[in-house]
Design a protein around this motif. Structure first.
Motif, short mmCIF file in Angstrom:
data_model
loop_
_atom_site.label_atom_id
_atom_site.label_comp_id
_atom_site.label_asym_id
_atom_site.label_seq_id
_atom_site.Cartn_x
_atom_site.Cartn_y
_atom_site.Cartn_z
N CYS A 23 -11.09 77.48 -1.37
CA CYS A 23 -10.14 77.59 -2.27
C CYS A 23 -10.22 76.63 -3.41
O CYS A 23 -10.59 75.24 -3.16
CB CYS A 23 -8.87 77.14 -1.59
N ARG A 24 -10.16 76.97 -4.60
CA ARG A 24 -10.30 76.20 -5.97
C ARG A 24 -9.30 75.98 -6.77
O ARG A 24 -8.99 77.36 -7.20
CB ARG A 24 -11.58 76.39 -6.46
N SER A 25 -9.00 75.03 -7.26
CA SER A 25 -8.14 74.95 -8.33
C SER A 25 -9.01 74.86 -9.66
O SER A 25 -9.93 74.14 -10.00
CB SER A 25 -7.04 73.64 -8.21
N LEU A 26 -8.84 75.76 -10.55
CA LEU A 26 -9.69 75.90 -11.78
C LEU A 26 -9.21 75.13 -12.95
O LEU A 26 -10.64 74.81 -13.43
CB LEU A 26 -9.95 77.48 -12.19
N ASP A 27 -8.31 75.08 -13.18
CA ASP A 27 -7.93 74.10 -14.30
C ASP A 27 -6.82 73.27 -14.25
O ASP A 27 -6.21 72.83 -15.08
CB ASP A 27 -7.18 75.11 -15.44
N PHE A 28 -6.77 72.73 -12.77
CA PHE A 28 -6.06 71.43 -12.74
C PHE A 28 -6.29 70.76 -11.48
O PHE A 28 -7.22 71.57 -10.68
CB PHE A 28 -4.47 71.82 -12.77
N GLN A 29 -6.19 69.57 -11.40
CA GLN A 29 -6.43 69.03 -10.23
C GLN A 29 -5.29 69.00 -9.24
O GLN A 29 -4.11 68.98 -9.61
CB GLN A 29 -6.69 67.47 -10.32
N ALA A 30 -5.54 69.03 -8.05
CA ALA A 30 -4.44 69.46 -6.69
C ALA A 30 -4.76 68.45 -5.75
O ALA A 30 -5.91 68.62 -5.02
CB ALA A 30 -4.63 70.76 -6.44
N THR A 31 -4.03 67.29 -5.69
CA THR A 31 -4.21 66.55 -4.39
C THR A 31 -3.72 66.96 -3.24
O THR A 31 -3.91 67.03 -2.13
CB THR A 31 -3.28 65.32 -4.71
N THR A 32 -3.04 68.31 -3.59
CA THR A 32 -2.20 68.98 -2.26
C THR A 32 -2.65 70.50 -2.31
O THR A 32 -2.34 70.97 -3.45
CB THR A 32 -0.80 68.61 -1.89
N MET A 33 -3.17 71.11 -1.35
CA MET A 33 -3.26 72.37 -1.40
C MET A 33 -2.91 73.10 0.29
O MET A 33 -2.69 71.96 1.29
CB MET A 33 -4.81 72.94 -1.52
N PHE A 34 -2.56 74.16 0.09
CA PHE A 34 -1.85 74.73 1.47
C PHE A 34 -2.54 75.85 1.80
O PHE A 34 -2.87 76.91 0.89
CB PHE A 34 -0.45 75.15 0.94
N TRP A 35 -2.62 76.12 3.05
CA TRP A 35 -3.19 77.43 3.79
C TRP A 35 -2.06 78.15 4.29
O TRP A 35 -1.36 77.64 5.16
CB TRP A 35 -4.27 77.19 4.64
N TYR A 36 -1.85 79.56 4.03
CA TYR A 36 -0.97 80.60 4.44
C TYR A 36 -1.76 81.67 5.47
O TYR A 36 -2.70 82.00 4.87
CB TYR A 36 -0.02 81.19 3.43
N ARG A 37 -0.79 81.85 6.06
CA ARG A 37 -1.26 83.29 6.98
C ARG A 37 -0.44 84.56 6.72
O ARG A 37 0.70 84.11 7.00
CB ARG A 37 -1.74 82.83 8.43
N GLN A 38 -0.79 85.46 6.45
CA GLN A 38 0.16 86.79 6.27
C GLN A 38 -0.34 87.92 7.31
O GLN A 38 -1.55 88.40 6.90
CB GLN A 38 0.46 87.19 4.84
N LYS A 41 2.76 93.64 6.74
CA LYS A 41 4.34 93.97 6.46
C LYS A 41 5.19 92.73 6.68
O LYS A 41 6.49 92.92 7.23
CB LYS A 41 4.86 95.19 7.41
N GLN A 42 4.67 91.49 6.76
CA GLN A 42 5.26 90.35 6.94
C GLN A 42 5.35 89.07 5.90
O GLN A 42 4.72 89.28 5.10
CB GLN A 42 4.81 89.45 8.41
N SER A 43 6.11 88.10 6.10
CA SER A 43 6.09 86.99 5.15
C SER A 43 5.05 86.20 5.03
O SER A 43 4.22 86.22 6.35
CB SER A 43 7.43 86.35 5.06
N LEU A 44 4.99 85.28 4.27
CA LEU A 44 3.71 84.49 4.31
C LEU A 44 4.20 83.12 5.36
O LEU A 44 5.41 82.56 5.28
CB LEU A 44 3.60 83.62 3.08
N MET A 45 3.34 82.62 6.20
CA MET A 45 3.59 81.47 7.18
C MET A 45 2.54 80.27 6.64
O MET A 45 1.38 80.61 6.87
CB MET A 45 3.39 82.00 8.61
N LEU A 46 3.23 79.22 6.57
CA LEU A 46 2.41 78.01 6.50
C LEU A 46 1.68 77.58 7.70
O LEU A 46 2.13 77.68 8.63
CB LEU A 46 2.91 76.93 5.79
N MET A 47 0.31 77.44 7.56
CA MET A 47 -0.57 77.14 8.60
C MET A 47 -0.66 75.48 8.58
O MET A 47 -0.47 74.81 9.37
CB MET A 47 -1.99 77.75 8.54
N ALA A 48 -1.19 75.08 7.20
CA ALA A 48 -1.43 73.69 7.19
C ALA A 48 -1.17 72.99 5.71
O ALA A 48 -1.39 74.10 4.77
CB ALA A 48 -2.68 73.20 7.80
N THR A 49 -1.07 71.74 5.59
CA THR A 49 -1.22 71.22 4.07
C THR A 49 -2.11 70.36 4.24
O THR A 49 -2.74 69.44 5.05
CB THR A 49 0.10 70.38 3.95
N SER A 50 -3.35 70.70 2.97
CA SER A 50 -4.44 69.89 2.94
C SER A 50 -4.35 68.76 1.96
O SER A 50 -3.82 69.01 0.90
CB SER A 50 -5.43 71.01 2.42
#
Lengths: 117, 110
Positions: A23-38, A41-50
């Protein structure tokens, strides 16, 4: 808006193998990224904060030894699904947050569809 | 944790019709976003709207934070508006986490 890329978009693997998703942020720096699983037919569920330069924070019920997260730079986080099994088949989506004092919108990657045979 | 409910869960419209989607949340928030998930799974940012009203073309959104709800208005709907609409919120002190709502599945027919 900001752009987040994700690679690969689709992967099919055999049971027992490991899969790495970038996962890459192309035009900004991100100190925090997130990973979701879907699931279908369901909503997104947060797995972890990176967090850049430190260990990831996992949500309750998510196995940290199975879903390895590395946030080595301000623009790259990786999720490795270790010893994948059919029940790990899902749509995985990453996001990155613009981190300004009064503005912190999140932007999402296009997702990775994982199929474990 | 915070609960986020969206209504209606499903909606079928004729092209050209207008619609209102609702997002209710159970606690105060300092971030609220609306997304459109297209048929390929990509989440498209529609609005960053922790409070107030914003408009972007045929879409507009209003968040009344004190009453814990947000509305997304779609006018003159088109078939390309089809997909799932999600709201997501972050409460104060909730860390960095966005909690997603249950979603509204929209289908726009000719």
């Amino acid at each position: 808006g900001a752009v987040v890329s994700q690679h690969p978009s689709r992967v099919i693997c055999k049971s027992g193998t490991s899969v790495k998703i970038e996962c890459r942020s192309l035009d900004f720096q991100a100190t925090t990224m997130f990973w979701y699983r879907q699931f279908p037919k369901q909503s997104l569920m947060l797995m972890a904060t990176s967090n850049e330069g430190s260990k990831a924070t996992y949500e309750q019920g998510v196995e940290k030894d199975k879903f390895l997260i590395n946030h080595a730079s301000l623009t790259l986080s990786t999720l490795t699904v270790t010893s994948a099994h059919p029940e790990d088949s899902s749509f995985y989506i990453c996001s990155a947050r613009v981190n300004q004092r009064l503005y912190n919108e999140q932007f999402f990657g296009p997702g990775t569809r994982l199929t474990v045979l | 944790g915070i609960q986020v409910e969206q209504s209606p869960p499903d909606l079928i419209l004729q092209e050209g019709a207008n619609s209102t989607l609702r997002c209710n949340f159970s606690d105060s928030v300092n971030n609220l976003q609306w997304f459109h998930q297209n048929p390929w799974g990509q989440l498209i940012n529609l609005f960053y709207i922790p409070s107030g009203t914003k408009q972007n073309g045929r879409l507009s959104a209003t968040t009344v934070a004190t009453e814990r709800y947000s509305l997304l208005y779609i006018s003159s709907s088109q078939t390309t508006d089809s997909g799932v609409y999600f709201c997501a919120v972050r409460p104060p002190g909730g860390g960095n986490k966005l909690t997603f709502g249950t979603g509204t599945q929209l289908k726009v027919e000719l």
